[in-house]
Design an enzyme around this catalytic site. Structure first.
Site, PDB file in Angstrom:
ATOM      1  N   ASP A   9     -22.622  11.074 -51.329  1.00 48.77           N
ATOM      2  CA  ASP A   9     -21.390  10.843 -50.570  1.00 48.77           C
ATOM      3  C   ASP A   9     -20.823  12.208 -50.171  1.00 48.77           C
ATOM      4  OD1 ASP A   9     -18.789  10.296 -49.760  1.00 48.77           O
ATOM      5  OD2 ASP A   9     -18.548   8.648 -51.192  1.00 48.77           O
ATOM      6  N   HIS A  10     -20.900  12.485 -48.904  1.00 47.84           N
ATOM      7  CA  HIS A  10     -20.511  13.826 -48.434  1.00 47.84           C
ATOM      8  C   HIS A  10     -19.000  14.062 -48.530  1.00 47.84           C
ATOM      9  CE1 HIS A  10     -21.136  17.637 -46.749  1.00 47.84           C
ATOM     10  NE2 HIS A  10     -21.723  17.340 -45.614  1.00 47.84           N
ATOM     11  N   ARG A  11     -18.229  12.993 -48.782  1.00 45.12           N
ATOM     12  CA  ARG A  11     -16.782  13.215 -48.964  1.00 45.12           C
ATOM     13  C   ARG A  11     -16.531  14.031 -50.216  1.00 45.12           C
ATOM     14  NH1 ARG A  11     -14.562   7.269 -49.173  1.00 45.12           N
ATOM     15  NH2 ARG A  11     -16.404   7.171 -50.489  1.00 45.12           N
TER      16      ARG A  11
END
Ligand code: CAO
Length: 436
Positions: free
Chosen positions: A408-410
């Site tokens: 999850d790049h967040r």
């Protein structure tokens, strides 16, 4: 009895406004809450409802006139108990306002002073969830010009708006409610379910059969759609030279078997992953986007994707950090078998903090796994294969395992992803390092 109708308080800091339309005339019989007139203020265009049921005897306003809060706008002849006093009305309105938003709306709305559009929004949430579609009709929708203008300005088709007034008359709040419902529906659609595509009639082109989706398939479809639309995925790809590790595995297979374990690449990978998670805690975390917080878990429950005839299921090896590779191998085998034979309990598939999906037993060279929320990362493993490796002038055969890490790049940056997967690859190549 003749009663005066005053222009009630509209909202804070609004003392006056311009009459845009007067809907009644002397002699009209009106119901309580029926709109008497509309007016423009510098905050909003509002409707003034009648606080009483009765017969209008005097009208003191006209279109274009400026009127002030408290000014007598009309007089009305009311009959005894049937009509409410304005102060009772205000009390009722206050009570209604203090109710939680989930309270069901009353079938008939009470008479009340001119609503403050900002306050009124909360109360109307209920009605948004209970849309009543306007009946199809050739007649123009009953609405004042200003209401039509509002609908036009915000891009709403007035004919679609259900009217809550007498005879289905549409007021400003109806338009706002309808607009809000359109937005809410669109949000729910994008939150979970993909926009529904109209399917063609496939039988036009050949024979088809239909079967209902199983519950597992429906849950998988919803979960993966949610993951796909809500998580910005990145997949980092690497490979590990597991030649030595596999030699170790082959040598120790029988030892493990004597203890009832099948020593597979997946079992070893579980142990390596746990060590990686300890060193890279973000990969064992979840995001609480509402609270804007990161939740770090101090336990290591590793989910293993298992292919079953019912579809994909993910049982969890709990506290994998506290188990040996042999214990993990025994548990993995047991979990996979029970998952396939439908003997797994639902809670054995909950609470995972990271997932491994090993498709290597089936084949393939690479794939991009999808994060399993509320986790933030998943590792995919494809089939290990012998490849030539150039080593000091010689080509030597090596067993190389493809690794794919989706995250999850967040929460996780590209550099974190690359470091994590490199660490896993090196740990598989030199497992002795885990003891250091
Ligand atoms: N490369 C090469 N060989 C592999 C391998 C890999 N990556 N992974 C497993 N193998 C081998 C095993 O070593 C074993 O070989 P041997 O019998 O010679 O030792 C054989 O393939 C079968 O392994 P297995 O499947 O019995 O055991 P496992 O622990 O490796 O895997 C499990 C267990 C549950 C992961 C697996 O059975 C499974 O269901 N995989 C599918 C997962 C899946 O569906 N993922 C998709 C999720 S997204 O849709």
């Amino acid at each position: 009895m003749i009663k005066e109708i005053h222009l009630p308080e509209i909202s804070e800091n609004v003392e006056s406004g311009d009459v845009t339309e007067v809907m009644v005339q002397v002699g009209d019989v009106v119901k309580a809450d029926q709109t008497l007139m509309e007016m423009d203020t510098d905050k909003a265009n509002v409707e003034v409802p009648s606080p009483y049921a009765g017969k209008i005897t005097e009208v003191h306003v006209e279109s274009g006139a400026e009127i002030k809060v408290g000014q007598v706008i009309m007089r009305i002849e009311v009959e005894g108990e049937a009509s409410k006093e304005p102060d009772q009305t205000e009390e009722a309105d206050k009570e209604e306002k203090s109710e939680p938003a989930t309270t069901a709306p009353e079938p008939e709305r009470k008479s009340k002073p001119v609503p403050n559009p900002e306050q009124k929004e909360e109360k109307h949430i209920d009605r948004i969830h209970e849309p009543q579609l306007a009946p199809p009709s050739d007649k123009p929708a009953p609405a004042a010009p200003s209401v039509r203008r509002l609908a036009r300005e915000i891009g709403i088709d007035i004919n679609q708006v259900p009217g809550s007034g007498a005879g289905g008359r549409i007021n400003q709040q109806d338009v706002k409610d309808f607009a809000r419902k359109v937005v809410t529906d669109a949000k729910e659609t994008s939150d979970l379910h993909m926009p529904q595509m109209e399917l063609p009639d496939f039988s036009k082109w050949g024979e088809v059969t239909r079967e209902p989706m199983s519950k597992i398939r429906q849950i998988t479809a919803d979960g993966l759609s949610y993951s796909w639309v809500s998580i910005p995925h990145v997949t980092q790809i690497d490979k590990a030279d597991i030649t030595e590790l596999d030699q170790f595995r082959q040598k120790n297979k029988s030892v493990a078997e004597a203890q009832g374990a099948k020593l597979t690449t997946t079992a070893i990978l579980v142990k390596v992953i746990v060590e990686a998670l300890k060193r890279f805690p973000k990969f064992n975390a979840s995001i609480d986007i509402k609270a804007k917080e990161i939740i770090y878990k101090k336990y290591y429950h590793v989910g293993i994707a298992v292919d079953t005839d019912r579809g994909l299921l993910v049982p969890v090896i709990r506290d994998a950090d506290q188990k040996s590779i042999t214990e993990i191998a025994i548990e993995l085998n047991d979990l996979a078998e029970r998952t396939r034979s439908r003997k797994i309990a639902p809670d054995e598939m909950q609470g995972g903090t990271f997932t491994i999906s090993n498709l290597g037993g089936i084949g393939g060279t690479a794939f991009t796994p999808i994060v399993y929320p509320p986790q933030v990362a998943i590792i995919g493993v494809s089939r290990a294969s012998m490849v030539p490796k150039y080593d000091e002038g010689d080509w030597i055969p090596r067993l190389v395992l493809p690794l794919m890490l989706s995250y999850d790049h967040r929460l996780i940056d590209g550099a974190d992803g690359a470091r994590f997967l490199r660490w896993v690859a090196e740990a598989l190549e030199h497992p002795i390092g885990l003891l250091m």
